[in-house]
Scaffold this motif. Structure first.
Motif, PDB file in Angstrom:
ATOM      1  N   MET A  82     -70.272 122.544  14.015  1.00 37.20           N
ATOM      2  CA  MET A  82     -69.551 122.260  14.880  1.00 37.20           C
ATOM      3  C   MET A  82     -68.214 121.201  14.821  1.00 37.20           C
ATOM      4  O   MET A  82     -67.004 122.316  14.662  1.00 37.20           O
ATOM      5  CB  MET A  82     -70.243 122.227  15.953  1.00 37.20           C
ATOM      6  CG  MET A  82     -71.308 122.894  16.226  1.00 37.20           C
ATOM      7  SD  MET A  82     -72.558 121.975  18.152  1.00 37.20           S
ATOM      8  CE  MET A  82     -71.466 122.585  19.041  1.00 37.20           C
ATOM      9  N   TRP A  83     -68.377 120.563  14.004  1.00 37.05           N
ATOM     10  CA  TRP A  83     -66.599 119.689  14.101  1.00 37.05           C
ATOM     11  C   TRP A  83     -66.577 120.470  12.901  1.00 37.05           C
ATOM     12  O   TRP A  83     -64.748 119.790  13.149  1.00 37.05           O
ATOM     13  CB  TRP A  83     -67.152 117.974  13.793  1.00 37.05           C
ATOM     14  CG  TRP A  83     -67.513 116.998  15.415  1.00 37.05           C
ATOM     15  CD1 TRP A  83     -68.252 116.888  16.131  1.00 37.05           C
ATOM     16  CD2 TRP A  83     -66.564 117.035  16.134  1.00 37.05           C
ATOM     17  NE1 TRP A  83     -68.071 116.565  17.373  1.00 37.05           N
ATOM     18  CE2 TRP A  83     -66.938 116.705  17.013  1.00 37.05           C
ATOM     19  CE3 TRP A  83     -64.674 117.027  15.805  1.00 37.05           C
ATOM     20  CZ2 TRP A  83     -66.680 115.866  18.444  1.00 37.05           C
ATOM     21  CZ3 TRP A  83     -63.980 116.745  17.665  1.00 37.05           C
ATOM     22  CH2 TRP A  83     -65.061 116.088  18.534  1.00 37.05           C
ATOM     23  N   ASN A  84     -66.805 120.928  11.965  1.00 41.89           N
ATOM     24  CA  ASN A  84     -65.961 121.716  10.771  1.00 41.89           C
ATOM     25  C   ASN A  84     -65.232 122.377  11.257  1.00 41.89           C
ATOM     26  O   ASN A  84     -64.087 122.576  10.669  1.00 41.89           O
ATOM     27  CB  ASN A  84     -67.178 121.673   9.606  1.00 41.89           C
ATOM     28  CG  ASN A  84     -67.416 119.977   9.128  1.00 41.89           C
ATOM     29  OD1 ASN A  84     -66.328 119.205   8.935  1.00 41.89           O
ATOM     30  ND2 ASN A  84     -68.555 120.410   8.241  1.00 41.89           N
ATOM     31  N   VAL A  85     -65.950 123.648  12.364  1.00 43.57           N
ATOM     32  CA  VAL A  85     -65.754 124.611  12.644  1.00 43.57           C
ATOM     33  C   VAL A  85     -64.374 124.579  13.617  1.00 43.57           C
ATOM     34  O   VAL A  85     -62.496 124.606  13.353  1.00 43.57           O
ATOM     35  CB  VAL A  85     -66.231 125.027  13.315  1.00 43.57           C
ATOM     36  CG1 VAL A  85     -65.606 126.198  14.401  1.00 43.57           C
ATOM     37  CG2 VAL A  85     -67.191 125.768  12.596  1.00 43.57           C
ATOM     38  N   LEU A  86     -63.860 123.257  14.389  1.00 39.77           N
ATOM     39  CA  LEU A  86     -63.233 122.521  15.315  1.00 39.77           C
ATOM     40  C   LEU A  86     -62.089 121.961  14.547  1.00 39.77           C
ATOM     41  O   LEU A  86     -60.520 122.524  14.398  1.00 39.77           O
ATOM     42  CB  LEU A  86     -63.419 121.638  16.155  1.00 39.77           C
ATOM     43  CG  LEU A  86     -62.624 120.722  17.719  1.00 39.77           C
ATOM     44  CD1 LEU A  86     -62.368 122.434  18.299  1.00 39.77           C
ATOM     45  CD2 LEU A  86     -63.138 120.392  18.026  1.00 39.77           C
ATOM     46  N   THR A  87     -62.348 121.984  13.008  1.00 41.12           N
ATOM     47  CA  THR A  87     -61.328 120.893  12.683  1.00 41.12           C
ATOM     48  C   THR A  87     -60.513 122.114  11.868  1.00 41.12           C
ATOM     49  O   THR A  87     -59.531 122.572  11.350  1.00 41.12           O
ATOM     50  CB  THR A  87     -61.668 120.249  10.987  1.00 41.12           C
ATOM     51  OG1 THR A  87     -62.475 118.437  11.703  1.00 41.12           O
ATOM     52  CG2 THR A  87     -61.171 118.845  10.666  1.00 41.12           C
ATOM     53  N   PHE A  88     -61.246 123.231  11.165  1.00 44.92           N
ATOM     54  CA  PHE A  88     -60.483 124.571  10.439  1.00 44.92           C
ATOM     55  C   PHE A  88     -59.704 125.369  11.144  1.00 44.92           C
ATOM     56  O   PHE A  88     -58.774 125.513  11.271  1.00 44.92           O
ATOM     57  CB  PHE A  88     -61.701 125.389  10.505  1.00 44.92           C
ATOM     58  CG  PHE A  88     -61.592 126.913   9.831  1.00 44.92           C
ATOM     59  CD1 PHE A  88     -60.383 126.650   8.422  1.00 44.92           C
ATOM     60  CD2 PHE A  88     -61.266 127.564   9.962  1.00 44.92           C
ATOM     61  CE1 PHE A  88     -60.340 127.955   8.021  1.00 44.92           C
ATOM     62  CE2 PHE A  88     -61.259 128.989   9.925  1.00 44.92           C
ATOM     63  CZ  PHE A  88     -60.764 128.796   7.856  1.00 44.92           C
ATOM     64  N   ILE A  89     -60.133 125.187  12.871  1.00 45.95           N
ATOM     65  CA  ILE A  89     -59.326 125.811  13.680  1.00 45.95           C
ATOM     66  C   ILE A  89     -57.890 124.835  13.564  1.00 45.95           C
ATOM     67  O   ILE A  89     -56.487 125.742  13.634  1.00 45.95           O
ATOM     68  CB  ILE A  89     -60.643 125.628  14.999  1.00 45.95           C
ATOM     69  CG1 ILE A  89     -61.278 126.999  14.657  1.00 45.95           C
ATOM     70  CG2 ILE A  89     -58.886 125.988  16.128  1.00 45.95           C
ATOM     71  CD1 ILE A  89     -62.078 126.397  16.712  1.00 45.95           C
ATOM     72  N   PHE A  90     -57.982 123.440  13.965  1.00 46.28           N
ATOM     73  CA  PHE A  90     -56.834 122.910  13.789  1.00 46.28           C
ATOM     74  C   PHE A  90     -55.557 123.158  12.316  1.00 46.28           C
ATOM     75  O   PHE A  90     -54.796 123.494  13.096  1.00 46.28           O
ATOM     76  CB  PHE A  90     -57.107 121.569  13.610  1.00 46.28           C
ATOM     77  CG  PHE A  90     -56.064 120.668  13.504  1.00 46.28           C
ATOM     78  CD1 PHE A  90     -54.731 120.293  15.081  1.00 46.28           C
ATOM     79  CD2 PHE A  90     -55.512 119.417  12.236  1.00 46.28           C
ATOM     80  CE1 PHE A  90     -54.010 119.548  14.494  1.00 46.28           C
ATOM     81  CE2 PHE A  90     -54.610 119.094  12.337  1.00 46.28           C
ATOM     82  CZ  PHE A  90     -53.842 118.883  13.130  1.00 46.28           C
ATOM     83  N   LEU A  91     -56.540 122.950  11.402  1.00 49.08           N
ATOM     84  CA  LEU A  91     -55.823 123.520  10.233  1.00 49.08           C
ATOM     85  C   LEU A  91     -55.924 124.304  10.031  1.00 49.08           C
ATOM     86  O   LEU A  91     -54.280 125.215   9.763  1.00 49.08           O
ATOM     87  CB  LEU A  91     -56.651 123.288   8.852  1.00 49.08           C
ATOM     88  CG  LEU A  91     -57.525 121.782   8.491  1.00 49.08           C
ATOM     89  CD1 LEU A  91     -58.136 121.065   7.445  1.00 49.08           C
ATOM     90  CD2 LEU A  91     -56.303 121.042   8.460  1.00 49.08           C
ATOM     91  N   THR A  92     -56.061 126.011  10.481  1.00 54.14           N
ATOM     92  CA  THR A  92     -55.346 127.101  10.590  1.00 54.14           C
ATOM     93  C   THR A  92     -54.352 127.046  11.759  1.00 54.14           C
ATOM     94  O   THR A  92     -53.557 128.105  11.599  1.00 54.14           O
ATOM     95  CB  THR A  92     -56.468 128.481  11.239  1.00 54.14           C
ATOM     96  OG1 THR A  92     -58.084 128.516  10.855  1.00 54.14           O
ATOM     97  CG2 THR A  92     -55.949 129.192  11.790  1.00 54.14           C
ATOM     98  N   GLN A  93     -53.945 126.940  12.839  1.00 58.64           N
ATOM     99  CA  GLN A  93     -53.262 125.991  13.580  1.00 58.64           C
ATOM    100  C   GLN A  93     -52.053 125.826  12.792  1.00 58.64           C
ATOM    101  O   GLN A  93     -50.805 126.656  13.223  1.00 58.64           O
ATOM    102  CB  GLN A  93     -53.315 125.598  15.120  1.00 58.64           C
ATOM    103  CG  GLN A  93     -53.954 126.108  15.734  1.00 58.64           C
ATOM    104  CD  GLN A  93     -55.031 124.970  17.490  1.00 58.64           C
ATOM    105  OE1 GLN A  93     -54.854 123.987  16.864  1.00 58.64           O
ATOM    106  NE2 GLN A  93     -54.945 125.457  18.573  1.00 58.64           N
ATOM    107  N   CYS A  94     -52.067 124.766  12.130  1.00 61.04           N
ATOM    108  CA  CYS A  94     -50.877 124.436  11.536  1.00 61.04           C
ATOM    109  C   CYS A  94     -50.500 125.264  10.310  1.00 61.04           C
ATOM    110  O   CYS A  94     -49.300 125.239  10.302  1.00 61.04           O
ATOM    111  CB  CYS A  94     -51.617 123.463  11.047  1.00 61.04           C
ATOM    112  SG  CYS A  94     -51.850 121.616  11.584  1.00 61.04           S
ATOM    113  N   THR A  95     -51.402 126.069   9.874  1.00 58.50           N
ATOM    114  CA  THR A  95     -50.884 127.105   8.182  1.00 58.50           C
ATOM    115  C   THR A  95     -49.811 128.005   9.626  1.00 58.50           C
ATOM    116  O   THR A  95     -49.767 128.457   8.565  1.00 58.50           O
ATOM    117  CB  THR A  95     -51.918 127.412   7.997  1.00 58.50           C
ATOM    118  OG1 THR A  95     -53.328 126.060   7.253  1.00 58.50           O
ATOM    119  CG2 THR A  95     -51.698 128.356   6.415  1.00 58.50           C
ATOM    120  N   MET A  96     -50.348 128.785   9.973  1.00 61.18           N
ATOM    121  CA  MET A  96     -49.861 129.695  11.350  1.00 61.18           C
ATOM    122  C   MET A  96     -48.534 129.456  11.814  1.00 61.18           C
ATOM    123  O   MET A  96     -47.685 130.382  11.044  1.00 61.18           O
ATOM    124  CB  MET A  96     -50.294 129.397  12.650  1.00 61.18           C
ATOM    125  CG  MET A  96     -52.061 130.830  12.008  1.00 61.18           C
ATOM    126  SD  MET A  96     -53.429 131.264  13.716  1.00 61.18           S
ATOM    127  CE  MET A  96     -52.648 132.611  14.050  1.00 61.18           C
TER     128      MET A  96
END
Length: 346
Positions: free
Chosen positions: A93-107
């Motif tokens: 769950m925390w890895n998914v949340l971290t991935f979402i943050f990295l996705t936002q930065c990439t976008m």
């Protein structure tokens, strides 16, 4: 195996440093004991106190504190709802949340690059960025909510800063995000009776949609207030927004004896707030810089890029919180559920 031990170690170490406030919330919401108290612990702190009389009844409605209706024996198809989360699931769950943050930065970086390469296609670049960015923000809130209830403590310390940094320009740190949300659940047990067992920090949202009584006979009155719901969410009056943070900070922590400053205000709560919001402001500063020299603009015009990113972020976060806060607590939805249950029983 190593990751499993790491997750268990993280859970143990994080829980070991949980303060008195967090422990009181946990007892208040999840504890066991008197079946009619449902874990309602007595507390001398105003913000941690569930308002009830000596018979464990609400001071507002005189209703007993509800007892969880846990099936016994437990049906196999419902057992997963009452299963304690495993360390592996917590890490996931925390890895998914971290991935979402990295996705936002990439976008955001990709949006800047697109504008730099295709400056004449501003609307195309902006919509191709903004609509998915709003959707990702919606998913972030849903994951935040699941993590909050199922895997409260992050595996790594830095992950608590990644939960909602793009929601607003300043907001509640993760620990207080959890506290205020548990305050909501402890005081509002019934979806349609807000603040039944104490102050609910989200009561204003419900007032806008329930102040006039039953929807069927008073629908025209809600025309005056319901349109303001997306407006207040957009400007930050939700769990991850700036206006909500100000509301919470005006109530928490409690003042000390004799009206003095809370003894942990400067040593515990202010440092948490400063650390979290310093991270948030640094992120927005980077967004500002992306909107300047890479796009051939002076430093003073970085706000243009910040405005666009923040606009679509707020659209997503507002949509998610309107569903979680307003739709699920609305009279029409709960009336529909009641009718559906009645039909099913027939």
């Amino acid at each position: 195996m190593l990751k499993h031990l790491q997750a268990e170690s993280s859970m143990a170490s994080n829980e070991a440093v949980v303060g008195a406030e967090e422990e009181a919330w946990r007892t208040m919401v999840q504890g066991e004991g008197d079946p009619n108290a449902a874990g309602v612990a007595e507390s001398k702190d105003k913000m941690l106190k569930v308002e009830k009389n000596n018979e464990n009844r609400s001071l507002k409605t005189n209703r007993l504190f509800p007892t969880p209706n846990k099936p016994d024996p437990m049906p196999h198809n419902l057992a997963f709802l009452f299963t304690k989360i495993t360390p592996e699931q917590m890490m996931y769950m925390w890895n998914v949340l971290t991935f979402i943050f990295l996705t936002q930065c990439t976008m955001i970086v990709a949006y800047c690059a697109a504008l730099a390469m295709f400056p004449e296609m501003w609307w195309t670049c902006t919509l191709c960025f903004g609509i998915p960015f709003s959707y990702v923000a919606i998913q972030q809130i849903y994951i935040d909510h699941d993590v909050m209830h199922g895997a409260t403590f992050p595996v790594y310390e830095f992950q608590k800063f990644l939960t909602h940094p793009f929601a607003d320009f300043f907001s509640l740190p993760w620990e207080e995000f959890v506290l205020e949300h548990n305050r909501h659940h402890a005081s509002t047990v019934d979806l349609l009776i807000q603040g039944e067992f104490g102050w609910d920090p989200e009561e204003f949202h419900y007032a806008l949609q329930q102040w006039a009584g039953p929807w069927s006979s008073n629908w025209y009155k809600y025309i005056l207030t319901v349109p303001f719901i997306p407006v207040i969410h957009f400007f930050g009056l939700n769990d991850t927004g700036s206006l909500f943070a100000l509301e919470w900070w005006m109530h928490f922590p409690d003042e000390g004896a004799g009206g003095k400053c809370n003894k942990e205000f400067w040593s515990k709560w202010v440092p948490r707030r400063v650390k979290h919001n310093s991270f948030v402001l640094c992120l927005w500063a980077l967004v500002w810089l992306l909107g300047t020299y890479p796009l051939g603009r002076p430093l003073s015009e970085g706000w243009r890029f910040v405005f666009t990113v923040s606009f679509f972020a707020r659209v997503g976060f507002s949509a998610a919180w309107m569903f979680i806060t307003n739709f699920t607590h609305s009279l029409p939805w709960n009336e529909f559920l009641a009718q559906d249950r009645f039909v099913s029983d027939l």
